[in-house]
Design a protein around this motif. Sequence first.
Motif, PDB file in Angstrom:
ATOM      1  N   THR A   4       1.011   1.585  -4.254  1.00 58.42           N
ATOM      2  CA  THR A   4      -0.364   1.304  -3.866  1.00 58.42           C
ATOM      3  C   THR A   4      -0.809   2.147  -2.679  1.00 58.42           C
ATOM      4  OG1 THR A   4       0.416  -0.508  -2.484  1.00 58.42           O
ATOM      5  CG2 THR A   4      -0.281  -1.058  -4.729  1.00 58.42           C
ATOM      6  N   ASP A   5       0.091   2.893  -2.067  1.00 55.83           N
ATOM      7  CA  ASP A   5      -0.261   3.694  -0.912  1.00 55.83           C
ATOM      8  C   ASP A   5      -1.027   4.960  -1.279  1.00 55.83           C
ATOM      9  OD1 ASP A   5       0.882   1.912   0.840  1.00 55.83           O
ATOM     10  OD2 ASP A   5       2.820   2.915   0.821  1.00 55.83           O
ATOM     11  N   ALA A   6      -1.099   5.307  -2.527  1.00 59.12           N
ATOM     12  CA  ALA A   6      -1.836   6.493  -2.953  1.00 59.12           C
ATOM     13  C   ALA A   6      -2.996   6.065  -3.841  1.00 59.12           C
ATOM     14  CB  ALA A   6      -0.912   7.442  -3.707  1.00 59.12           C
ATOM     15  N   LYS A   7      -4.203   6.564  -3.545  1.00 58.60           N
ATOM     16  CA  LYS A   7      -5.370   6.202  -4.340  1.00 58.60           C
ATOM     17  C   LYS A   7      -5.314   6.855  -5.706  1.00 58.60           C
ATOM     18  CE  LYS A   7      -8.207   5.370  -0.314  1.00 58.60           C
ATOM     19  NZ  LYS A   7      -9.190   5.907   0.580  1.00 58.60           N
ATOM     20  N   ASP A 134      -1.230   8.044   8.234  1.00 59.93           N
ATOM     21  CA  ASP A 134      -2.028   7.352   7.223  1.00 59.93           C
ATOM     22  C   ASP A 134      -3.273   8.136   6.803  1.00 59.93           C
ATOM     23  OD1 ASP A 134      -0.231   5.258   7.155  1.00 59.93           O
ATOM     24  OD2 ASP A 134      -1.380   3.999   8.544  1.00 59.93           O
ATOM     25  N   THR A 135      -3.480   9.312   7.394  1.00 58.27           N
ATOM     26  CA  THR A 135      -4.639  10.139   7.042  1.00 58.27           C
ATOM     27  C   THR A 135      -4.654  10.396   5.542  1.00 58.27           C
ATOM     28  OG1 THR A 135      -4.632  11.240   9.184  1.00 58.27           O
ATOM     29  CG2 THR A 135      -5.714  12.417   7.373  1.00 58.27           C
ATOM     30  N   LEU A 146      -0.928  11.187   4.342  1.00 58.16           N
ATOM     31  CA  LEU A 146      -0.178  12.323   4.877  1.00 58.16           C
ATOM     32  C   LEU A 146       1.333  12.083   4.846  1.00 58.16           C
ATOM     33  CD1 LEU A 146      -1.189  14.670   7.629  1.00 58.16           C
ATOM     34  CD2 LEU A 146       1.086  13.688   7.756  1.00 58.16           C
ATOM     35  N   PHE A 147       1.773  10.858   5.114  1.00 55.65           N
ATOM     36  CA  PHE A 147       3.229  10.622   5.129  1.00 55.65           C
ATOM     37  C   PHE A 147       3.871  10.920   3.781  1.00 55.65           C
ATOM     38  CE2 PHE A 147       1.677   6.321   4.112  1.00 55.65           C
ATOM     39  CZ  PHE A 147       2.462   5.996   3.008  1.00 55.65           C
ATOM     40  N   ALA A 148       3.080  10.843   2.697  1.00 55.38           N
ATOM     41  CA  ALA A 148       3.627  11.145   1.373  1.00 55.38           C
ATOM     42  C   ALA A 148       4.017  12.618   1.250  1.00 55.38           C
ATOM     43  CB  ALA A 148       2.620  10.769   0.288  1.00 55.38           C
ATOM     44  N   ILE A 149       3.414  13.471   2.057  1.00 54.20           N
ATOM     45  CA  ILE A 149       3.818  14.884   2.071  1.00 54.20           C
ATOM     46  C   ILE A 149       5.269  14.990   2.532  1.00 54.20           C
ATOM     47  CG2 ILE A 149       3.440  17.109   3.211  1.00 54.20           C
ATOM     48  CD1 ILE A 149       0.417  16.511   3.092  1.00 54.20           C
ATOM     49  N   GLY A 150       5.651  14.201   3.530  1.00 57.83           N
ATOM     50  CA  GLY A 150       7.046  14.197   3.984  1.00 57.83           C
ATOM     51  C   GLY A 150       7.988  13.754   2.881  1.00 57.83           C
ATOM     52  N   PHE A 151       7.597  12.720   2.151  1.00 59.85           N
ATOM     53  CA  PHE A 151       8.418  12.259   1.028  1.00 59.85           C
ATOM     54  C   PHE A 151       8.479  13.295  -0.094  1.00 59.85           C
ATOM     55  CE2 PHE A 151       7.628   7.899   2.747  1.00 59.85           C
ATOM     56  CZ  PHE A 151       8.958   7.516   2.860  1.00 59.85           C
ATOM     57  N   THR A 152       7.411  14.063  -0.245  1.00 61.32           N
ATOM     58  CA  THR A 152       7.397  15.126  -1.250  1.00 61.32           C
ATOM     59  C   THR A 152       8.440  16.192  -0.900  1.00 61.32           C
ATOM     60  OG1 THR A 152       5.070  14.724  -1.743  1.00 61.32           O
ATOM     61  CG2 THR A 152       5.943  16.873  -2.358  1.00 61.32           C
ATOM     62  N   ILE A 153       8.554  16.508   0.370  1.00 63.86           N
ATOM     63  CA  ILE A 153       9.539  17.491   0.833  1.00 63.86           C
ATOM     64  C   ILE A 153      10.958  17.005   0.534  1.00 63.86           C
ATOM     65  CG2 ILE A 153      10.538  18.535   2.921  1.00 63.86           C
ATOM     66  CD1 ILE A 153       7.570  18.626   4.001  1.00 63.86           C
TER      67      ILE A 153
END
Length: 173
Positions: A4-7, A134-135, A146-153
Amino acid sequence: MENTDAKKNPAFLEYVLKLNGDIELTEALKLSLERINEIDIDQLKRIGLKTYEKDKWSIHKILQHLIDWERIWCYRAILFARGEGTIPDGLDQEIMGSNSNADELSIEHLINELRIVRQSTILMFESFNKKILDTNCEFFEYEMPLFAIGFTITAHQIHHFNVLKEKYFPLDK
């Protein structure tokens, strides 16, 4: 990270969530650095430039790919963190791979570079406060915090380390 953290939840983000599991970002980044430090460099050197199939990348190119894309994702994170929000058009990993000189570099060099880039990534994400993390980041067909970018890495590394284990390590016979 929860679904749910991603729209908008592109297929790759589903894969990111699955690979990382239920873990905090800082922990995921530090664990990924541990995995880099655990790499058996001697094994990679024995495999050398062999590939499991014609026209597949060497281990050298896979490592360079990880380095390049981590830098790209960090650049994107900085743009969003600093309110720029303008992301360049998509990039082609095949063009980048074919124009790299990774096969000329030693495995030691590539692992060390990956390690240093990851250490820098960890420090960058640790410097972001909750508001920045949370941006909402919108680019191409993607929308995610934005934190999902870190998880993507970290997921990108997990994915490629799995490929190495399944397809390249058997070449060390």
